[in-house]
Design an enzyme around this catalytic site. Structure first.
Site, PDB file in Angstrom:
ATOM      1  N   PRO A   6       0.982  12.826 -36.793  1.00  0.00           N
ATOM      2  CA  PRO A   6       0.592  13.635 -37.945  1.00  0.00           C
ATOM      3  C   PRO A   6      -0.380  14.759 -37.582  1.00  0.00           C
ATOM      4  O   PRO A   6      -1.469  14.513 -37.077  1.00  0.00           O
ATOM      5  CB  PRO A   6      -0.079  12.625 -38.882  1.00  0.00           C
ATOM      6  N   GLU A   7       0.049  15.968 -37.805  1.00  0.00           N
ATOM      7  CA  GLU A   7      -0.814  17.144 -37.707  1.00  0.00           C
ATOM      8  C   GLU A   7      -0.719  17.856 -39.054  1.00  0.00           C
ATOM      9  O   GLU A   7      -0.206  17.282 -40.011  1.00  0.00           O
ATOM     10  CB  GLU A   7      -0.366  18.047 -36.547  1.00  0.00           C
TER      11      GLU A   7
END
Length: 292
Positions: A2-3
């Site tokens: 997750p970014e």
DNA sequence: CTATAGACCTGACGGC
DNA sequence: TGCCGTCAGGTCTATA
């Protein structure tokens, strides 16, 4: 992993489940996930509160609560928010279970236990973050002034959340590739044109990935269980051994500050003066390679 | 202050 | 088939 684009997607897709709903019950099944609070503090801060807003700041998902407090969620590497009807088996590796007034369950699934949930008052945790790279205030000039102050390597500098909020390992590699900037360049060494190109690349890479609902590398899943498909558009990240889509050169993977870093050794040249020395670029490339 | 290495975690995967 | 080493990386902490 997750970014910004993955967290943006999760934020947008969890919102309809929780916005305006009252939190009826909270269970912590792995205390480490909420270790910024005591378990009692975490549960009492949430129970009975209505969710009045859901937004993203950097890689944090922020639930604004009716008691004025905030629930901060950081997915770190493998965290996921999963929405399910009551009566269905919780997902494996569930760490926190939130029951809403309509019976809907929100689970925090996190195999590697890096993720965190915390109830906070005030803005301290979010104020430490740098500017949002997709906001209009984040101009090429802002990016240049941030990076000009840094003598470290460009790649890890882009990952510093206090400088710019939301860029992670995959999208840093993609942005540097698109801007044709070698990950080991010094952050303050780019030409004015390169800062502008990098700025365009960062915004383009992130916005495109949001449209694709994030990249389902490893454990990333959206709240309804769907996958993202941004990784299909990756040009370098996780593509070791494949050929560069621009020049055909074999992509390389090196380790920078302990992070796997993918790039094209031909398109992303380390030599700062490469533009002025086009005729010698071939030999420069070879000497740079042998130094590494 | 800046820069960097190590710690935290555990599933997936490849080699033998 | 099954064991084992390696890899994955966001961010906090300790150190120079």
């Amino acid at each position: 992993m997750p970014e910004l684009p993955e967290v943006e997607t999760v934020t947008n897709e969890i919102r309809p489940y929780v916005l305006g709903r009252c939190i009826e019950d909270v269970k912590v099944t792995w205390p480490g996930t909420v270790k910024g609070n005591s378990a009692e503090e975490f549960i009492s801060g949430l129970k009975g509160q209505t969710v009045v807003d859901v937004r993203r700041r950097g890689k944090f998902i922020v639930w604004e609560l009716s008691n004025g407090k905030r629930l901060l969620t950081h997915l770190k590497m493998t965290g996921a928010l999963i929405a399910q009807e009551a009566g269905i088996e919780p997902p494996p590796y569930n760490r926190v279970e939130i029951t809403l007034e309509d019976g809907m369950k929100i689970y925090f699934r996190d195999p590697r236990k890096f993720g965190r949930m915390r109830v906070v008052e005030g803005d301290a945790a979010l104020d430490e973050l740098g500017p949002e790279p997709l906001e209009p205030e984040f101009t090429a000039e802002v990016l240049e002034s941030i990076l000009k102050k840094r003598k470290g390597l460009i790649k890890p500098t882009l990952l510093d959340q206090t400088l710019i909020a939301g860029i992670g390992n995959m999208y840093a590699d993609e942005a540097l590739y698109e801007a044709k900037i070698h990950p080991l360049r010094a952050a303050d060494s780019l030409s004015p044109a390169e800062y502008r190109t990098l700025h365009t690349a960062i915004q383009h890479i992130l916005a495109t990935a949001i449209k694709a609902k994030g990249a389902s590398i490893a454990n990333y899943v959206r709240p309804g269980g769907e996958l993202g498909h941004a990784h299909f558009a990756f040009k370098v990240a996780h593509r070791r051994g494949e050929n560069c889509s621009r020049c055909g050169e074999a992509l390389e993977r090196i380790v920078v500050r302990g992070r796997g870093t993918y790039f094209c050794p031909k398109c992303q040249v380390l030599n700062v003066d490469s533009e002025a020395e086009n005729t010698k670029s071939e030999t420069n490339l070879k000497s740079q390679d042998s130094k590494r």
